[in-house]
Design a protein around this motif. Structure first.
Motif, PDB file in Angstrom:
ATOM      1  N   PRO A 149      28.568  30.235  36.849  1.00 59.84           N
ATOM      2  CA  PRO A 149      29.890  30.792  37.147  1.00 59.84           C
ATOM      3  C   PRO A 149      30.687  29.986  38.172  1.00 59.84           C
ATOM      4  CG  PRO A 149      28.141  32.175  38.080  1.00 59.84           C
ATOM      5  CD  PRO A 149      27.463  31.059  37.377  1.00 59.84           C
ATOM      6  N   ASP A 150      32.009  29.988  37.999  1.00 59.69           N
ATOM      7  CA  ASP A 150      32.875  29.403  39.030  1.00 59.69           C
ATOM      8  C   ASP A 150      32.910  30.365  40.224  1.00 59.69           C
ATOM      9  OD1 ASP A 150      34.527  31.486  38.309  1.00 59.69           O
ATOM     10  OD2 ASP A 150      35.945  30.246  37.208  1.00 59.69           O
ATOM     11  N   ASP A 151      33.675  30.042  41.268  1.00 57.31           N
ATOM     12  CA  ASP A 151      33.618  30.844  42.497  1.00 57.31           C
ATOM     13  C   ASP A 151      34.050  32.299  42.275  1.00 57.31           C
ATOM     14  OD1 ASP A 151      32.543  28.870  43.972  1.00 57.31           O
ATOM     15  OD2 ASP A 151      34.333  28.410  45.156  1.00 57.31           O
ATOM     16  N   ALA A 152      35.097  32.497  41.474  1.00 61.13           N
ATOM     17  CA  ALA A 152      35.585  33.874  41.257  1.00 61.13           C
ATOM     18  C   ALA A 152      34.480  34.703  40.586  1.00 61.13           C
ATOM     19  CB  ALA A 152      36.844  33.854  40.394  1.00 61.13           C
ATOM     20  N   ARG A 153      33.832  34.093  39.599  1.00 55.06           N
ATOM     21  CA  ARG A 153      32.791  34.837  38.873  1.00 55.06           C
ATOM     22  C   ARG A 153      31.504  34.956  39.699  1.00 55.06           C
ATOM     23  NH1 ARG A 153      32.438  34.319  32.729  1.00 55.06           N
ATOM     24  NH2 ARG A 153      31.412  32.343  33.079  1.00 55.06           N
ATOM     25  N   LEU A 154      31.274  33.990  40.586  1.00 49.12           N
ATOM     26  CA  LEU A 154      30.083  34.110  41.444  1.00 49.12           C
ATOM     27  C   LEU A 154      30.265  35.270  42.431  1.00 49.12           C
ATOM     28  CD1 LEU A 154      27.290  33.014  42.021  1.00 49.12           C
ATOM     29  CD2 LEU A 154      28.288  31.430  43.672  1.00 49.12           C
ATOM     30  N   ARG A 155      31.525  35.473  42.883  1.00 53.18           N
ATOM     31  CA  ARG A 155      31.781  36.641  43.759  1.00 53.18           C
ATOM     32  C   ARG A 155      31.467  37.926  42.986  1.00 53.18           C
ATOM     33  NH1 ARG A 155      35.468  33.295  46.262  1.00 53.18           N
ATOM     34  NH2 ARG A 155      35.028  33.330  48.492  1.00 53.18           N
ATOM     35  N   THR A 156      31.884  37.981  41.728  1.00 51.34           N
ATOM     36  CA  THR A 156      31.595  39.163  40.901  1.00 51.34           C
ATOM     37  C   THR A 156      30.084  39.356  40.782  1.00 51.34           C
ATOM     38  OG1 THR A 156      33.582  38.683  39.650  1.00 51.34           O
ATOM     39  CG2 THR A 156      32.046  40.233  38.646  1.00 51.34           C
ATOM     40  N   PHE A 157      29.365  38.252  40.622  1.00 52.81           N
ATOM     41  CA  PHE A 157      27.897  38.323  40.534  1.00 52.81           C
ATOM     42  C   PHE A 157      27.327  38.991  41.787  1.00 52.81           C
ATOM     43  CE2 PHE A 157      23.973  36.330  42.057  1.00 52.81           C
ATOM     44  CZ  PHE A 157      23.084  36.684  41.060  1.00 52.81           C
ATOM     45  N   VAL A 161      25.346  42.524  42.004  1.00 54.93           N
ATOM     46  CA  VAL A 161      23.955  42.558  42.491  1.00 54.93           C
ATOM     47  C   VAL A 161      23.862  43.514  43.673  1.00 54.93           C
ATOM     48  CG1 VAL A 161      22.220  41.206  43.737  1.00 54.93           C
ATOM     49  CG2 VAL A 161      23.231  40.300  41.653  1.00 54.93           C
ATOM     50  N   SER A 162      24.832  43.423  44.578  1.00 53.85           N
ATOM     51  CA  SER A 162      24.810  44.288  45.759  1.00 53.85           C
ATOM     52  C   SER A 162      24.879  45.760  45.335  1.00 53.85           C
ATOM     53  CB  SER A 162      25.987  43.904  46.664  1.00 53.85           C
ATOM     54  OG  SER A 162      25.938  44.649  47.829  1.00 53.85           O
ATOM     55  N   GLN A 163      25.733  46.062  44.343  1.00 54.77           N
ATOM     56  CA  GLN A 163      25.845  47.445  43.853  1.00 54.77           C
ATOM     57  C   GLN A 163      24.551  47.913  43.175  1.00 54.77           C
ATOM     58  OE1 GLN A 163      29.283  46.991  41.335  1.00 54.77           O
ATOM     59  NE2 GLN A 163      30.741  47.499  42.958  1.00 54.77           N
ATOM     60  N   SER A 164      23.763  46.975  42.669  1.00 59.84           N
ATOM     61  CA  SER A 164      22.540  47.334  41.945  1.00 59.84           C
ATOM     62  C   SER A 164      21.319  47.437  42.870  1.00 59.84           C
ATOM     63  CB  SER A 164      22.235  46.294  40.860  1.00 59.84           C
ATOM     64  OG  SER A 164      23.376  46.023  40.097  1.00 59.84           O
ATOM     65  N   LEU A 165      21.533  47.125  44.168  1.00 56.79           N
ATOM     66  CA  LEU A 165      20.414  47.156  45.118  1.00 56.79           C
ATOM     67  C   LEU A 165      20.462  48.398  45.989  1.00 56.79           C
ATOM     68  CD1 LEU A 165      20.179  43.519  46.582  1.00 56.79           C
ATOM     69  CD2 LEU A 165      18.379  44.733  45.343  1.00 56.79           C
ATOM     70  N   GLY A 225      25.900  26.663  52.618  1.00 54.38           N
ATOM     71  CA  GLY A 225      26.894  27.473  53.339  1.00 54.38           C
ATOM     72  C   GLY A 225      27.793  28.241  52.389  1.00 54.38           C
ATOM     73  N   GLU A 226      28.209  27.600  51.302  1.00 58.21           N
ATOM     74  CA  GLU A 226      29.100  28.283  50.342  1.00 58.21           C
ATOM     75  C   GLU A 226      28.394  29.478  49.702  1.00 58.21           C
ATOM     76  OE1 GLU A 226      32.032  24.710  48.726  1.00 58.21           O
ATOM     77  OE2 GLU A 226      29.965  24.769  48.006  1.00 58.21           O
ATOM     78  N   ILE A 227      27.128  29.277  49.328  1.00 58.65           N
ATOM     79  CA  ILE A 227      26.378  30.364  48.677  1.00 58.65           C
ATOM     80  C   ILE A 227      26.152  31.514  49.665  1.00 58.65           C
ATOM     81  CG2 ILE A 227      24.156  30.982  47.608  1.00 58.65           C
ATOM     82  CD1 ILE A 227      24.038  28.038  46.581  1.00 58.65           C
ATOM     83  N   ILE A 228      25.740  31.161  50.876  1.00 61.88           N
ATOM     84  CA  ILE A 228      25.415  32.196  51.877  1.00 61.88           C
ATOM     85  C   ILE A 228      26.673  32.976  52.275  1.00 61.88           C
ATOM     86  CG2 ILE A 228      24.560  32.559  54.238  1.00 61.88           C
ATOM     87  CD1 ILE A 228      22.750  30.020  53.701  1.00 61.88           C
ATOM     88  N   ALA A 229      27.789  32.260  52.464  1.00 59.84           N
ATOM     89  CA  ALA A 229      29.037  32.931  52.879  1.00 59.84           C
ATOM     90  C   ALA A 229      29.495  33.915  51.788  1.00 59.84           C
ATOM     91  CB  ALA A 229      30.120  31.891  53.148  1.00 59.84           C
ATOM     92  N   MET A 230      29.365  33.510  50.547  1.00 57.10           N
ATOM     93  CA  MET A 230      29.807  34.388  49.455  1.00 57.10           C
ATOM     94  C   MET A 230      28.921  35.636  49.351  1.00 57.10           C
ATOM     95  SD  MET A 230      30.914  32.840  45.828  1.00 57.10           S
ATOM     96  CE  MET A 230      31.587  31.282  46.313  1.00 57.10           C
ATOM     97  N   ALA A 231      27.616  35.440  49.535  1.00 58.14           N
ATOM     98  CA  ALA A 231      26.697  36.597  49.502  1.00 58.14           C
ATOM     99  C   ALA A 231      27.022  37.550  50.651  1.00 58.14           C
ATOM    100  CB  ALA A 231      25.256  36.106  49.596  1.00 58.14           C
ATOM    101  N   PHE A 234      29.450  40.417  50.413  1.00 60.83           N
ATOM    102  CA  PHE A 234      29.045  41.640  49.705  1.00 60.83           C
ATOM    103  C   PHE A 234      27.826  42.292  50.370  1.00 60.83           C
ATOM    104  CE2 PHE A 234      31.447  38.916  46.980  1.00 60.83           C
ATOM    105  CZ  PHE A 234      32.451  39.793  46.576  1.00 60.83           C
ATOM    106  N   GLY A 235      27.712  42.058  51.690  1.00 60.15           N
ATOM    107  CA  GLY A 235      26.681  42.752  52.475  1.00 60.15           C
ATOM    108  C   GLY A 235      25.285  42.209  52.252  1.00 60.15           C
TER     109      GLY A 235
END
Ligand SMILES: C[S@@+](CC[C@H](N)C(=O)[O-])C[C@H]1O[C@@H](n2cnc3c(N)ncnc32)[C@H](O)[C@@H]1O
Length: 288
Positions: A149-157, A161-165, A225-231, A234-235
């Motif tokens: 996924p691009d960045d917009a879709r990775l945010r959705t991911f 995931v956060s909603q499913s945890l 950093g990009e992956i960690i910041a995006m995660a 979403f908490g």
């Protein structure tokens, strides 16, 4: 985020051919060499010898080492984008972990063959970019998917995931590709891009046939950093991270592969340099 292209020569192509990102399940399956069932499904040991041990340069064994350090047998685990589910089946079989697998799809044939061999196999269809899971889990696995996924879709991911945890639940994630830095840029956007032209010339010289070049938009590369910041948005907070597979990116090059295979000293030097471009970066996040 940097787009990642793969270059190859193809006798059926004239000139250059551009191929876009994989979108459909059958394209992902083809990218994995096909999700067919074969004689490896005759027995558990054949299955693991074929699809777990040594598979993709030991990729799944790296995942297994990290997963076992972070998941408990009491966890209720969902694996997203599980594909053939070899990691998950090994964890279920050897460690009695409680895992439900999911992916965009699975053929009836593969489902039947898998259940036949592993009666405890549980699977449902889930497009994690379209919706959260229908239930909540104490742990979620995602191995080799977030390069797509691009960045917009990775945010959705991360949101899904956060909603499913459950609160305090864990996400075990693999970056599925090396970090975006100068060394990975040099390999992917310079060396491999021009090496394919040399390989094409070599083929012309040896066979007299001029093959075409395929440029495949494989996916995206991101820094830690990009992956960690995006995660984090979403908490999902980082608890642990480990890097693996330091030679994979070098071994994509025909010439570097020959050098690495030639001597132990060369392998050691490339392994040290490869710490800047690990193909596998495993992250363990927990939901705050
Ligand atoms: C490279 S394979 C990885 C399979 C397996 N996890 C492994 O490590 O071998 C990527 C998988 O992601 C799945 N996938 C791609 N997009 C997805 C999505 N939006 N939701 C769920 N699965 C997806 C594909 O169908 C494919 O099986």
């Amino acid at each position: 985020m940097r787009p990642w292209y793969k270059y190859s020569i193809d006798a059926d192509v004239r000139g250059k051919k551009f191929v876009g990102l994989d979108e459909q399940y059958h394209e992902h399956a083809a990218g994995m060499g096909g999700y067919d069932t074969d004689e490896a499904y005759n027995s558990k040991s054949e299955f693991f010898n074929n699809y777990f041990f040594g598979y993709h340069l030991g990729r799944l064994q790296c995942y297994d080492e990290f997963i076992r350090r972070h998941l408990n047998k009491e966890d209720k685990i969902l694996s997203t984008a599980s594909g053939r589910s070899a990691n998950e089946l090994y964890l279920m079989e050897e460690g009695a972990y409680n895992i439900t697998c999911s992916d965009l799809d699975m053929s009836d044939e593969m489902y039947r063959a898998t259940v036949n061999l592993f009666p405890q196999f549980k699977f449902y269809r889930l497009n994690i970019l379209q919706s959260p899971a229908p239930y909540t889990y104490s742990a979620i696995l995602n191995l080799s998917m977030i390069y797509l996924p691009d960045d917009a879709r990775l945010r959705t991911f991360f949101q899904h995931v956060s909603q499913s945890l459950e609160s305090g639940g864990k996400l075990i994630l693999d970056s599925a590709g090396s970090p975006d830095n100068y060394l990975s840029y040099l390999i992917h956007d310079c060396l491999l891009k021009y090496e394919v032209c040399l390989l094409r010339a070599k083929k012309l010289f040896t066979t007299g046939k001029l093959e075409g070049i395929v440029i495949k938009h494989h996916d995206f590369r991101r820094t830690d950093g990009e992956i960690i910041a995006m995660a984090n948005e979403f908490g999902l907070k980082l608890q642990d991270k480990s890097d693996y597979a330091f030679l994979v990116e070098f071994k994509r090059s025909y010439f570097l592969n020959k050098i690495i295979s030639a001597s132990r000293a060369a392998e050691n030097i490339f392994t040290t340099m490869g710490k800047y471009i690990p193909y596998i970066r495993m992250f363990c996040f927990y939901k705050t």
